[in-house]
Motif scaffolding. Structure first.
Motif, PDB file in Angstrom:
ATOM      1  N   GLY A   1       0.785  -1.234   0.000  1.00 24.81           N
ATOM      2  CA  GLY A   1       0.000   0.000   0.000  1.00 24.81           C
ATOM      3  C   GLY A   1       0.814   1.280   0.000  1.00 24.81           C
ATOM      4  O   GLY A   1       0.278   2.359   0.242  1.00 24.81           O
TER       5      GLY A   1
ATOM      6  N   GLY B   1       2.528   2.410  -2.641  1.00 26.08           N
ATOM      7  CA  GLY B   1       2.630   3.000  -3.978  1.00 26.08           C
ATOM      8  C   GLY B   1       3.665   2.335  -4.877  1.00 26.08           C
ATOM      9  O   GLY B   1       4.049   2.914  -5.903  1.00 26.08           O
ATOM     10  N   LYS B   2       4.095   1.127  -4.534  1.00 26.24           N
ATOM     11  CA  LYS B   2       5.069   0.424  -5.385  1.00 26.24           C
ATOM     12  C   LYS B   2       4.546   0.247  -6.811  1.00 26.24           C
ATOM     13  O   LYS B   2       5.193   0.597  -7.784  1.00 26.24           O
ATOM     14  CB  LYS B   2       5.345  -0.995  -4.848  1.00 26.24           C
ATOM     15  CG  LYS B   2       6.243  -1.066  -3.646  1.00 26.24           C
ATOM     16  CD  LYS B   2       6.505  -2.519  -3.260  1.00 26.24           C
ATOM     17  CE  LYS B   2       5.259  -3.297  -2.893  1.00 26.24           C
ATOM     18  NZ  LYS B   2       4.537  -2.787  -1.726  1.00 26.24           N
ATOM     19  N   THR B   3       3.351  -0.328  -6.894  1.00 29.12           N
ATOM     20  CA  THR B   3       2.815  -0.673  -8.205  1.00 29.12           C
ATOM     21  C   THR B   3       2.465   0.575  -9.006  1.00 29.12           C
ATOM     22  O   THR B   3       2.757   0.666 -10.202  1.00 29.12           O
ATOM     23  CB  THR B   3       1.577  -1.576  -8.026  1.00 29.12           C
ATOM     24  OG1 THR B   3       1.989  -2.731  -7.294  1.00 29.12           O
ATOM     25  CG2 THR B   3       0.997  -1.994  -9.351  1.00 29.12           C
ATOM     26  N   THR B   4       1.860   1.549  -8.339  1.00 28.56           N
ATOM     27  CA  THR B   4       1.498   2.801  -9.014  1.00 28.56           C
ATOM     28  C   THR B   4       2.749   3.485  -9.552  1.00 28.56           C
ATOM     29  O   THR B   4       2.765   3.985 -10.687  1.00 28.56           O
ATOM     30  CB  THR B   4       0.767   3.730  -8.017  1.00 28.56           C
ATOM     31  OG1 THR B   4      -0.323   2.993  -7.452  1.00 28.56           O
ATOM     32  CG2 THR B   4       0.256   4.985  -8.678  1.00 28.56           C
TER      33      THR B   4
ATOM     34  N   LYS C   1       2.515   9.537  -2.204  1.00 28.68           N
ATOM     35  CA  LYS C   1       1.333  10.016  -1.439  1.00 28.68           C
ATOM     36  C   LYS C   1       1.687  11.191  -0.531  1.00 28.68           C
ATOM     37  O   LYS C   1       1.239  11.281   0.617  1.00 28.68           O
ATOM     38  CB  LYS C   1       0.736   8.875  -0.609  1.00 28.68           C
ATOM     39  CG  LYS C   1       0.259   7.693  -1.445  1.00 28.68           C
ATOM     40  CD  LYS C   1      -0.591   6.782  -0.589  1.00 28.68           C
ATOM     41  CE  LYS C   1      -0.913   5.488  -1.288  1.00 28.68           C
ATOM     42  NZ  LYS C   1      -1.722   4.591  -0.486  1.00 28.68           N
TER      43      LYS C   1
ATOM     44  N   PRO D   1       2.681  13.470  -5.288  1.00 33.19           N
ATOM     45  CA  PRO D   1       1.631  13.957  -4.381  1.00 33.19           C
ATOM     46  C   PRO D   1       0.529  12.919  -4.196  1.00 33.19           C
ATOM     47  O   PRO D   1       0.281  12.099  -5.083  1.00 33.19           O
ATOM     48  CB  PRO D   1       1.087  15.190  -5.107  1.00 33.19           C
ATOM     49  CG  PRO D   1       1.374  14.950  -6.553  1.00 33.19           C
ATOM     50  CD  PRO D   1       2.645  14.134  -6.597  1.00 33.19           C
TER      51      PRO D   1
ATOM     52  N   ALA E   1      -3.057  12.108  -4.563  1.00 31.83           N
ATOM     53  CA  ALA E   1      -4.059  12.728  -5.429  1.00 31.83           C
ATOM     54  C   ALA E   1      -5.102  11.697  -5.825  1.00 31.83           C
ATOM     55  O   ALA E   1      -4.763  10.553  -6.122  1.00 31.83           O
ATOM     56  CB  ALA E   1      -3.383  13.288  -6.678  1.00 31.83           C
TER      57      ALA E   1
HETATM   58  N1  ADP Z   1       0.060   9.254  -5.186  1.00 37.83           N
HETATM   59  C1  ADP Z   1      -1.061   8.622  -4.841  1.00 37.83           C
HETATM   60  N2  ADP Z   1      -2.161   9.321  -4.487  1.00 37.83           N
HETATM   61  C2  ADP Z   1      -3.284   8.680  -4.111  1.00 37.83           C
HETATM   62  N3  ADP Z   1      -3.430   7.354  -4.075  1.00 37.83           N
HETATM   63  C3  ADP Z   1      -2.385   6.604  -4.427  1.00 37.83           C
HETATM   64  C4  ADP Z   1      -1.144   7.185  -4.833  1.00 37.83           C
HETATM   65  N4  ADP Z   1      -0.279   6.174  -5.112  1.00 37.83           N
HETATM   66  C5  ADP Z   1      -0.950   5.032  -4.904  1.00 37.83           C
HETATM   67  N5  ADP Z   1      -2.218   5.264  -4.495  1.00 37.83           N
HETATM   68  C6  ADP Z   1      -3.251   4.272  -4.154  1.00 37.83           C
HETATM   69  O1  ADP Z   1      -2.840   3.631  -2.948  1.00 37.83           O
HETATM   70  C7  ADP Z   1      -3.120   2.235  -2.998  1.00 37.83           C
HETATM   71  C8  ADP Z   1      -1.835   1.442  -2.878  1.00 37.83           C
HETATM   72  O2  ADP Z   1      -1.005   1.750  -3.990  1.00 37.83           O
HETATM   73  P1  ADP Z   1      -0.186   0.624  -4.739  1.00 37.83           P
HETATM   74  O3  ADP Z   1       0.576   1.281  -5.818  1.00 37.83           O
HETATM   75  O4  ADP Z   1      -1.072  -0.507  -5.115  1.00 37.83           O
HETATM   76  O5  ADP Z   1       0.786   0.186  -3.563  1.00 37.83           O
HETATM   77  P2  ADP Z   1       1.666  -1.141  -3.356  1.00 37.83           P
HETATM   78  O6  ADP Z   1       1.996  -1.671  -4.698  1.00 37.83           O
HETATM   79  O7  ADP Z   1       2.840  -0.650  -2.590  1.00 37.83           O
HETATM   80  O8  ADP Z   1       0.832  -2.080  -2.546  1.00 37.83           O
HETATM   81  C9  ADP Z   1      -3.836   2.005  -4.327  1.00 37.83           C
HETATM   82  O9  ADP Z   1      -5.206   2.045  -4.092  1.00 37.83           O
HETATM   83  C10 ADP Z   1      -3.376   3.160  -5.181  1.00 37.83           C
HETATM   84  O10 ADP Z   1      -4.303   3.483  -6.192  1.00 37.83           O
END
Ligand code: ADP
Ligand code: MG
Length: 285
Positions: free
Chosen positions: A13, A15-18, A210, A240, A242
């Motif tokens: 959670g 933001g790795k994947t994002t 985030k 950020p 968002a």
């Molecule tokens: N910059 C951001 N702003 C708002 N929400 C975000 C941001 N980056 C990621 N998220 C959300 O946070 C959650 C976890 O992100 P994700 O990339 O899946 O993390 P991880 O891969 O580390 O588990 C997801 O619901 C994603 O859409």
């Protein structure tokens, strides 16, 4: 030869994947790089972000995901995985993004991961169970400038396969107390693994995700991280928090990256982040 970068953190959670998805898309669309995304996480989030759930199901039925690769390796049936068939071309749902390919993950990797661990325990001296991915991508690596590996939030066999293939790694983190706890330990474990496998693995940097500009806590944690000499580099472009970045996880068509991620600071932040990581990668890797 491609530069291979793993995205890793033991926390979910953060933001790795994002971050991996955005880096791949920005590297390709804004900087003209040929990118391969490799989804090593059995949660398949990067996969469904790029190709949607329906196409993933079809691929999974045809056995064209990384599950086929790792299952084949456990069963010593290396012929079962055909990387040419597994490769998915031009996968981003953003119309203006060209040149991002994908090796898809599978929910089946949850069980397969256990099989890999058993093999490793049966023969702890063998490097083979952690070199499955490296061997598989070697023949195609020349086609890409960057190969980005999205790792699961643990140091299990899939992540070790990712680290074994990687030249460098990024640690995405939310700048809060619980998310940053344990980062030095993670770095130490990664370095130990690199030493044990005699394979250089450079820390490219910490990626702040985030980020809330109104939060004093976020700002003071970032300052602490920047002062922490155990951490190589905090990439000086913070992503950020968002709504539009959260919504970017949905697999729907987008015209442009600005549309997908939002153009009230998000696009610029992600572009600068990508540019900085490309510069660091060229220096370090
Ligand atoms: N910059 C951001 N702003 C708002 N929400 C975000 C941001 N980056 C990621 N998220 C959300 O946070 C959650 C976890 O992100 P994700 O990339 O899946 O993390 P991880 O891969 O580390 O588990 C997801 O619901 C994603 O859409
Ligand atoms: Mg993830």
């Amino acid at each position: 030869m491609a530069r291979v970068i793993a995205t890793i953190n033991l926390k979910g959670g953060v933001g790795k994947t994002t971050t991996t998805a955005a880096l791949g898309e920005f590297m390709a669309a804004e900087f003209g790089q040929r990118v391969l995304l490799v989804d090593l996480d059995p949660q398949t989030n990067l996969t469904t972000m790029m190709i949607g759930e329906e196409r993933w199901k079809e691929l999974n039925e045809l056995d064209r995901t990384l599950a086929a690769l790792f299952r084949g390796a456990i069963e010593s049936d290396t012929a079962s995985f055909d990387i040419e068939k597994a490769l998915q071309y031009d996968v981003s749902p953003v119309r203006s993004v060209r040149g991002v390919d994908l090796l898809a993950s599978s929910l089946d990797l949850i069980e397969i991961q256990e099989g890999l661990s058993h093999r490793q325990y049966a023969d702890p001296g063998s490097h083979r169970p952690i070199e499955i991915l490296t061997s598989a991508i070697e023949p195609i690596a020349d086609r890409y400038d960057y190969i980005l590996l999205d790792c699961p939030p643990n140091l299990g066999m899939l992540t070790l396969n990712g680290l074994r293939s990687a030249d460098g790694y990024l640690i995405p983190t939310i700048p809060d107390i619980l998310s940053t706890y344990g980062i030095p330990q993670l770095q130490k474990r990664i370095q130990e693994f690199a030493n044990r496998t005699d394979h250089p693995l450079r820390e490219i940097g910490l990626v702040i995700t985030k980020y809330r500009s109104a939060s004093n806590l976020h700002r003071s944690i970032i300052e602490q991280l920047q002062r922490d000499d155990r951490i190589a580099d905090v990439v000086p472009a913070w992503v950020p928090e968002a709504n539009q970045i959260a919504a970017s996880a949905e697999f729907v068509p987008y015209g442009t990256l600005k549309r997908k991620y939002g153009n009230t600071g998000q696009f610029d932040a992600l572009r600068i982040l990508t540019e900085t990581i490309l510069m660091n990668a060229q220096v370090y890797l």
